[in-house]
Design an enzyme around this catalytic site. Sequence first.
Site, PDB file in Angstrom:
ATOM      1  N   SER A   1      -8.695   4.144 -13.745  1.00 25.54           N
ATOM      2  CA  SER A   1      -8.342   5.152 -12.734  1.00 25.54           C
ATOM      3  C   SER A   1      -8.127   6.474 -13.442  1.00 25.54           C
ATOM      4  O   SER A   1      -7.700   6.500 -14.614  1.00 25.54           O
ATOM      5  CB  SER A   1      -7.055   4.743 -12.018  1.00 25.54           C
TER       6      SER A   1
ATOM      7  N   TYR B   1       1.574   1.931 -12.424  1.00 19.80           N
ATOM      8  CA  TYR B   1       0.145   1.732 -12.143  1.00 19.80           C
ATOM      9  C   TYR B   1      -0.707   2.520 -13.150  1.00 19.80           C
ATOM     10  O   TYR B   1      -1.662   1.978 -13.717  1.00 19.80           O
ATOM     11  CB  TYR B   1      -0.152   2.183 -10.712  1.00 19.80           C
TER      12      TYR B   1
HETATM   13  P1  NAP Z   1      -8.025  -1.989  -2.135  1.00 17.02           P
HETATM   14  O1  NAP Z   1      -8.860  -1.420  -1.035  1.00 17.02           O
HETATM   15  O2  NAP Z   1      -6.542  -2.020  -1.962  1.00 17.02           O
HETATM   16  O3  NAP Z   1      -8.567  -3.437  -2.488  1.00 17.02           O
HETATM   17  C1  NAP Z   1      -7.952  -4.146  -3.521  1.00 17.02           C
HETATM   18  C2  NAP Z   1      -8.700  -5.440  -3.728  1.00 17.02           C
HETATM   19  O4  NAP Z   1      -8.085  -6.117  -4.828  1.00 17.02           O
HETATM   20  C3  NAP Z   1      -8.614  -6.342  -2.516  1.00 17.02           C
HETATM   21  O5  NAP Z   1      -9.861  -6.974  -2.328  1.00 17.02           O
HETATM   22  C4  NAP Z   1      -7.550  -7.364  -2.921  1.00 17.02           C
HETATM   23  O6  NAP Z   1      -7.735  -8.669  -2.370  1.00 17.02           O
HETATM   24  C5  NAP Z   1      -7.771  -7.437  -4.410  1.00 17.02           C
HETATM   25  N1  NAP Z   1      -6.588  -7.915  -5.115  1.00 17.02           N
HETATM   26  C6  NAP Z   1      -5.359  -7.354  -5.204  1.00 17.02           C
HETATM   27  N2  NAP Z   1      -4.532  -8.120  -5.919  1.00 17.02           N
HETATM   28  C7  NAP Z   1      -5.260  -9.217  -6.287  1.00 17.02           C
HETATM   29  C8  NAP Z   1      -4.975 -10.374  -7.026  1.00 17.02           C
HETATM   30  N3  NAP Z   1      -3.743 -10.583  -7.549  1.00 17.02           N
HETATM   31  N4  NAP Z   1      -5.964 -11.285  -7.207  1.00 17.02           N
HETATM   32  C9  NAP Z   1      -7.188 -11.083  -6.701  1.00 17.02           C
HETATM   33  N5  NAP Z   1      -7.529 -10.008  -5.977  1.00 17.02           N
HETATM   34  C10 NAP Z   1      -6.556  -9.084  -5.769  1.00 17.02           C
HETATM   35  O7  NAP Z   1      -8.263  -1.197  -3.510  1.00 17.02           O
HETATM   36  P2  NAP Z   1      -9.454  -0.235  -3.998  1.00 17.02           P
HETATM   37  O8  NAP Z   1      -9.042   1.157  -3.706  1.00 17.02           O
HETATM   38  O9  NAP Z   1     -10.762  -0.734  -3.530  1.00 17.02           O
HETATM   39  O10 NAP Z   1      -9.306  -0.413  -5.583  1.00 17.02           O
HETATM   40  C11 NAP Z   1     -10.178  -1.225  -6.358  1.00 17.02           C
HETATM   41  C12 NAP Z   1      -9.932  -0.905  -7.811  1.00 17.02           C
HETATM   42  O11 NAP Z   1     -10.178   0.482  -8.046  1.00 17.02           O
HETATM   43  C13 NAP Z   1      -8.488  -1.171  -8.250  1.00 17.02           C
HETATM   44  O12 NAP Z   1      -8.478  -1.687  -9.570  1.00 17.02           O
HETATM   45  C14 NAP Z   1      -7.867   0.205  -8.204  1.00 17.02           C
HETATM   46  O13 NAP Z   1      -6.770   0.308  -9.076  1.00 17.02           O
HETATM   47  C15 NAP Z   1      -9.043   1.063  -8.638  1.00 17.02           C
HETATM   48  N6  NAP Z   1      -8.922   2.465  -8.210  1.00 17.02           N
HETATM   49  C16 NAP Z   1      -8.911   2.832  -6.901  1.00 17.02           C
HETATM   50  C17 NAP Z   1      -8.780   4.178  -6.560  1.00 17.02           C
HETATM   51  C18 NAP Z   1      -8.764   4.662  -5.147  1.00 17.02           C
HETATM   52  O14 NAP Z   1      -8.480   5.857  -4.917  1.00 17.02           O
HETATM   53  N7  NAP Z   1      -9.058   3.845  -4.154  1.00 17.02           N
HETATM   54  C19 NAP Z   1      -8.652   5.135  -7.571  1.00 17.02           C
HETATM   55  C20 NAP Z   1      -8.656   4.716  -8.891  1.00 17.02           C
HETATM   56  C21 NAP Z   1      -8.804   3.389  -9.214  1.00 17.02           C
HETATM   57  P3  NAP Z   1      -7.466  -9.001  -0.796  1.00 17.02           P
HETATM   58  O15 NAP Z   1      -8.581  -8.315  -0.073  1.00 17.02           O
HETATM   59  O16 NAP Z   1      -7.532 -10.461  -0.685  1.00 17.02           O
HETATM   60  O17 NAP Z   1      -6.131  -8.410  -0.484  1.00 17.02           O
END
Ligand code: NAP
Length: 258
Positions: free
Chosen positions: A153, A167
Site C-alpha cells: 500500500s 496497517y
Molecule cells: P476489501 O474490499 O476489504 O477486500 C478484502 C478481501 O480480503 C476480502 O475478499 C476478504 O475476504 C479478504 N480477507 C480479509 N481478511 C482475510 C483473512 N484473514 N483470510 C482470507 N481473506 C481475508 O479490500 P481491498 O481494498 O480490495 O484490498 C485488497 C488488498 O489491497 C489488501 O491487502 C489491502 O490492504 C490492499 N490495499 C487496498 C487499498 C484500497 O484503497 N482499497 C489501498 C492500498 C492497499 P471476505 O470477502 O471473505 O471478507
Amino acid sequence: MTLPPMPLSSSSPVLLVTGGGRGIGAAIAIAAAAAGHAVAVNYHRDEGSAHSVVQRIVAAGGKAVALQADVAQEDQVLRLFAAVDQTLGRLTGLINNAGMLAPQMRVEDMSAARLQQVLATNVIGCFLCAREAVRRMARSRGGAGGAIVNLSSMAAKLGAPGEYVDYAASKGAVESMTIGLAKEVATEGIRVNGIRPGLIHTDIHASGGEPGRVQRLEASVPMGRGGEPEEVAAAALWLLSDAASYCTGTFIDVSGGR
Ligand code: NAP
C-alpha cells in the site's frame, strides 16, 4: 479489463488469489481468468461474493473455484493450498491480496488484540501463503517456477497517521518480505514483486469506519480521483506475466501520483 477469454488446457497457469471475492482481489481474479489462468478464489467470510466471482468467470468460459480459509491460520492455509493442488493442479502464481484494516485511531489507543489481528492477517498470512507457494514452485523442489505478487500500500510510505499506523507498518513488513524473498528464490525460477495501491474504491475504507474516505482525500491525489480495482489488476497481471520476466523484488505504485 476486457481481455478476451482464452481456451484452457491441462497446462493452463494456476493462480491463487487470496481475498479474491471482493474489491481488488476480485478484479484480479476476473482479469487473470480472462487471460487464461485457472483461478482459486480464496475468501474468509463472504462466501456469496466469492461464488459470484467464480460464476462470472465460468460464465465467460474460464475455470475457477471458491475456497474458504483464514490466511492468518496456518492449518487453514495448508488446507487451502492442498485444495488448490487437488482441484486445479500445480500452482504457478500467487496473489497475496487478503488484507484488513481496523477502525481508525491513534497508536496511543490501539489494543494488543487489534495489533495482533492486523499483523497476523496482513503479515503472517502473506508469509504463510508465500511459503506454501514457494514449496510448490521452486525448481529445487521439482516445481516449474512461478510468480508471487504481494499487495502492499502507499500507506507503507505515508504511514497513515491518525488512521492506522498499524496497517501501514504491516505493509512495510510486506515490502521487506517481498525484497528478501525475491532474492532468496531468484534462482528457483520464482519472481516476487509488489504493488502499492493508493486510494482505491473498495469496501476496505468502510471497514476502517469511513466509507467516504476516498472521496474525502481524492483532492490530494495529483490525478484528482480515486482508483478502480481494475487499474490495480492490470498491474498485477503484468507482474504475473512473462512480460515482467526480468522484474523481481520491485514495486509498482498504482496511486494516481500520490
Ligand atoms: P476489501 O474490499 O476489504 O477486500 C478484502 C478481501 O480480503 C476480502 O475478499 C476478504 O475476504 C479478504 N480477507 C480479509 N481478511 C482475510 C483473512 N484473514 N483470510 C482470507 N481473506 C481475508 O479490500 P481491498 O481494498 O480490495 O484490498 C485488497 C488488498 O489491497 C489488501 O491487502 C489491502 O490492504 C490492499 N490495499 C487496498 C487499498 C484500497 O484503497 N482499497 C489501498 C492500498 C492497499 P471476505 O470477502 O471473505 O471478507
